[in-house]
Design a protein around this motif. Structure first.
Motif, PDB file in Angstrom:
ATOM      1  N   ILE A 132      10.091  -0.941  -9.083  1.00 30.06           N
ATOM      2  CA  ILE A 132       9.345  -0.717  -7.835  1.00 30.06           C
ATOM      3  C   ILE A 132       8.940   0.741  -7.753  1.00 30.06           C
ATOM      4  O   ILE A 132       7.822   1.080  -7.378  1.00 30.06           O
ATOM      5  N   GLU A 133       9.869   1.611  -8.085  1.00 30.60           N
ATOM      6  CA  GLU A 133       9.576   3.049  -8.022  1.00 30.60           C
ATOM      7  C   GLU A 133      10.617   3.798  -8.840  1.00 30.60           C
ATOM      8  O   GLU A 133      11.712   3.301  -9.092  1.00 30.60           O
ATOM      9  N   PHE A 134      10.244   5.011  -9.235  1.00 27.98           N
ATOM     10  CA  PHE A 134      11.212   5.962  -9.781  1.00 27.98           C
ATOM     11  C   PHE A 134      11.414   7.079  -8.774  1.00 27.98           C
ATOM     12  O   PHE A 134      10.463   7.496  -8.099  1.00 27.98           O
ATOM     13  N   VAL A 191       0.855  -1.190   0.000  1.00 27.17           N
ATOM     14  CA  VAL A 191       0.000   0.000   0.000  1.00 27.17           C
ATOM     15  C   VAL A 191       0.889   1.238   0.000  1.00 27.17           C
ATOM     16  O   VAL A 191       1.740   1.397   0.876  1.00 27.17           O
ATOM     17  N   LYS A 192       0.705   2.098  -1.009  1.00 28.30           N
ATOM     18  CA  LYS A 192       1.587   3.253  -1.169  1.00 28.30           C
ATOM     19  C   LYS A 192       0.806   4.555  -1.217  1.00 28.30           C
ATOM     20  O   LYS A 192      -0.099   4.708  -2.034  1.00 28.30           O
ATOM     21  N   ASP A 193       1.211   5.473  -0.382  1.00 31.99           N
ATOM     22  CA  ASP A 193       0.708   6.841  -0.460  1.00 31.99           C
ATOM     23  C   ASP A 193       1.112   7.390  -1.835  1.00 31.99           C
ATOM     24  O   ASP A 193       2.238   7.180  -2.277  1.00 31.99           O
ATOM     25  N   PHE A 232      19.496  -0.519   1.955  1.00 29.11           N
ATOM     26  CA  PHE A 232      18.830  -1.274   3.014  1.00 29.11           C
ATOM     27  C   PHE A 232      17.802  -0.351   3.633  1.00 29.11           C
ATOM     28  O   PHE A 232      18.147   0.580   4.332  1.00 29.11           O
ATOM     29  N   LYS A 233      16.519  -0.620   3.335  1.00 25.50           N
ATOM     30  CA  LYS A 233      15.477   0.333   3.728  1.00 25.50           C
ATOM     31  C   LYS A 233      14.953   0.113   5.135  1.00 25.50           C
ATOM     32  O   LYS A 233      14.483   1.033   5.775  1.00 25.50           O
ATOM     33  N   ARG A 234      15.018  -1.135   5.618  1.00 29.77           N
ATOM     34  CA  ARG A 234      14.439  -1.396   6.942  1.00 29.77           C
ATOM     35  C   ARG A 234      15.378  -0.924   8.046  1.00 29.77           C
ATOM     36  O   ARG A 234      16.595  -0.943   7.884  1.00 29.77           O
ATOM     37  N   PRO A 274      15.483  -9.755  -4.920  1.00 28.68           N
ATOM     38  CA  PRO A 274      16.390  -8.719  -4.432  1.00 28.68           C
ATOM     39  C   PRO A 274      16.152  -7.383  -5.144  1.00 28.68           C
ATOM     40  O   PRO A 274      15.725  -7.350  -6.292  1.00 28.68           O
ATOM     41  N   GLU A 275      16.444  -6.312  -4.411  1.00 28.96           N
ATOM     42  CA  GLU A 275      16.264  -4.971  -4.972  1.00 28.96           C
ATOM     43  C   GLU A 275      17.595  -4.385  -5.409  1.00 28.96           C
ATOM     44  O   GLU A 275      18.631  -4.628  -4.793  1.00 28.96           O
ATOM     45  N   VAL A 276      17.536  -3.611  -6.491  1.00 23.48           N
ATOM     46  CA  VAL A 276      18.712  -2.916  -7.013  1.00 23.48           C
ATOM     47  C   VAL A 276      18.316  -1.471  -7.281  1.00 23.48           C
ATOM     48  O   VAL A 276      17.212  -1.207  -7.757  1.00 23.48           O
ATOM     49  N   ILE A 285      -2.354   0.637  -4.713  1.00 27.34           N
ATOM     50  CA  ILE A 285      -2.209  -0.706  -4.132  1.00 27.34           C
ATOM     51  C   ILE A 285      -1.689  -1.593  -5.247  1.00 27.34           C
ATOM     52  O   ILE A 285      -2.178  -1.539  -6.375  1.00 27.34           O
ATOM     53  N   GLU A 286      -0.647  -2.356  -4.940  1.00 29.06           N
ATOM     54  CA  GLU A 286      -0.049  -3.112  -6.040  1.00 29.06           C
ATOM     55  C   GLU A 286       0.379  -4.500  -5.646  1.00 29.06           C
ATOM     56  O   GLU A 286       0.450  -4.858  -4.470  1.00 29.06           O
ATOM     57  N   GLU A 287       0.672  -5.256  -6.660  1.00 33.44           N
ATOM     58  CA  GLU A 287       1.162  -6.617  -6.546  1.00 33.44           C
ATOM     59  C   GLU A 287       2.500  -6.622  -5.792  1.00 33.44           C
ATOM     60  O   GLU A 287       3.329  -5.742  -5.988  1.00 33.44           O
ATOM     61  N   PHE A 288       2.712  -7.630  -4.947  1.00 36.04           N
ATOM     62  CA  PHE A 288       3.975  -7.778  -4.220  1.00 36.04           C
ATOM     63  C   PHE A 288       5.031  -8.329  -5.176  1.00 36.04           C
ATOM     64  O   PHE A 288       4.805  -9.307  -5.884  1.00 36.04           O
ATOM     65  N   LEU A 289       6.184  -7.680  -5.188  1.00 29.92           N
ATOM     66  CA  LEU A 289       7.292  -8.132  -6.032  1.00 29.92           C
ATOM     67  C   LEU A 289       8.315  -8.820  -5.150  1.00 29.92           C
ATOM     68  O   LEU A 289       8.798  -8.236  -4.181  1.00 29.92           O
ATOM     69  N   ASP A 290       8.631 -10.055  -5.505  1.00 27.69           N
ATOM     70  CA  ASP A 290       9.541 -10.856  -4.699  1.00 27.69           C
ATOM     71  C   ASP A 290      10.897 -10.885  -5.381  1.00 27.69           C
ATOM     72  O   ASP A 290      10.959 -11.125  -6.580  1.00 27.69           O
TER      73      ASP A 290
END
Ligand code: AMP
Ligand code: GLY
Length: 417
Positions: free
Chosen positions: A272-274, A142-144, A203-205, A181-183, A174-179
């Protein structure tokens, strides 16, 4: 060249550090800056969101290049005001910055350009929210829709938490979960020519093992030994060039830094995002490895002459950055605490490890914390293991009451996992 950097984070410190090492830069200014940037640039007070004020400052300083670091001024049109004053500016227009300013806009551009991304719904009502959550199932994403300093996204297995976040947003995606690694892959563009930088991972968390809440970023490293060597070419072809072409086609060309946040899924690369600016903390490691002097590259992008830019040169070394954050970050952080040990890092770890300031300011004779992410320690080494050791050795010298940092930045990648 006289350069003016707008912003006050570790990203701006990294930009200023690189510009200060560039022999073409004869004067370096930053507004508003922070206690660390003051060591390499002359600081000025300005409301970074006020385009007229930034343009006036640039004119007073006779700046040949203005670099706008953060997203909020870009979305507010600060780069347009500087360009309207006849001064070359690195950073997209207000309209092109909507790529970051509105997730719904970004989705629309990607759909038009055929760029692979998560399937999504834009929602405004409770019924639409429930339908979208149902359609995708857990984990819920869920994204603002608007800017939220990296904190507007909730990814959760818990439908109640997903619903609560969704209802707290005015407009959301609201979008599909992407599984996978992130780059983070950055590209410098003048609206036509696209020049990719070297990939990094952030590392976002907040906590080790990717636990805890999302933050603005707790650390990063580059290169990515585990990534497919063809990744950059593929992302250029499927994501970066088509996006830049689509924005030009719409009459709102994107010039500046295009940041693609990517998931490497089993079905291929997905956006995932720009973002419309250099990422923080990835910039710290990407610029640590860039050997080409930075000012000319940014000026070529600002002037629309990136086609004449010589290929970028990269160090073979690895770089790791570890963020030191205040007590209680990413909640309301405690500020005003004295930071000790900065001199020791400068005396004992430089040039292989150095501190880039984010939320710091001078208070009398000391440097004190002034924000959530206080500083990031960046280190280079022959490989990630050495860069990690150097970064953490320097982090251990920094004393800030109640501070926190992750201990596992680049650990898996260094171990070859
Ligand atoms: P963003 O603000 O869009 O970068 O999202 C912050 C973080 O949330 C990302 O770096 C991901 O870790 C996570 N995230 C965002 N979108 C998705 C998605 N569709 N699937 C899985 N994780 C996501
Ligand atoms: N590293 C995440 C960001 O800059 O948004």
């Amino acid at each position: 060249m006289k350069a003016l950097v707008i912003g006050s984070g570790a990203r701006e410190h990294a930009l200023c550090r690189s510009l200060s090492l560039d022999p073409d830069v004869t004067a370096l200014h930053c507004a508003p800056g922070n206690a660390g940037i003051a060591e390499v640039a002359e600081l000025h007070q300005v409301d970074a969101l006020d385009g007229a004020a930034v343009a006036a400052l640039a004119r007073d300083l006779e700046a040949d290049l203005v670099v706008v670091g953060p997203e909020a001024p870009l979305v507010a049109g600060v780069a347009d005001a500087v360009r309207d004053a006849g001064i070359p500016c690195f950073g997209p227009s207000k309209e092109a910055a909507q790529l970051e300013g509105s997730k719904a806009f970004a989705k629309d551009v990607m759909a038009a350009a055929g760029v692979p991304t998560a399937r999504s719904y834009v929602c405004t009502t409770d019924e639409e929210i429930d339908e979208a959550l149902d359609a995708f199932g857990a984990p819920y994403v869920v994204k603002d829709d608007g800017l939220a300093a990296g904190k507007g996204v909730v990814v959760t297995e818990d439908i109640e938490q997903a619903r609560a976040h969704a209802r707290a947003c005015d407009r959301l995606v609201i979008e599909e979960f992407l599984d996978g690694p992130e780059v983070s892959l950055f590209a410098i563009t003048d609206g036509v020519t696209v020049l990719p930088l070297t990939p990094a991972q952030d590392f976002k968390r907040a906590l080790d093992n990717d636990e805890g809440p999302n933050t603005g970023g707790m650390g990063a490293y580059s290169p990515l030994p585990w990534a497919d060597p063809k990744l950059v070419d593929e992302v250029m072809e499927t994501v970066l060039q088509p996006t830049v072409d689509e924005l030009r086609r719409r009459g709102t060309p994107f010039s500046g830094l295009l940041y693609a946040g990517l998931a490497i899924t089993s079905r291929g690369v997905r956006v995932i995002e720009f973002n419309a600016r250099f990422g923080d903390p990835e910039t710290q490691v990407v610029l640590a490895r860039l050997k080409t002097p930075l000012a000319g590259v940014l000026l070529n992008a600002a002037n629309g002459t990136l086609d004449a830019q010589a290929p970028l040169r990269w160090s073979e070394e690895a770089a790791v950055t570890v963020v030191v954050a205040s007590h209680n970050y990413p909640g309301t952080p405690r500020t005003g605490d004295v930071i000790e040990g900065l001199d020791e890092v400068a005396a004992q770890d430089a040039p292989n490890a150095y501190v880039l300031h984010a939320g710091t300011r001078h208070d009398g004779g000391s440097v004190v914390s002034a924000g959530g992410r206080v500083l990031s320690v960046t280190a280079t080494g022959k490989d990630l293991t050495e860069a990690r050791e150097r970064a953490y050795r320097a982090v251990a010298r920094i004393r800030l009451d109640g501070s926190q940092h992750r201990t596992d930045i680049a650990a898996k990648a260094a171990a070859g996992a």
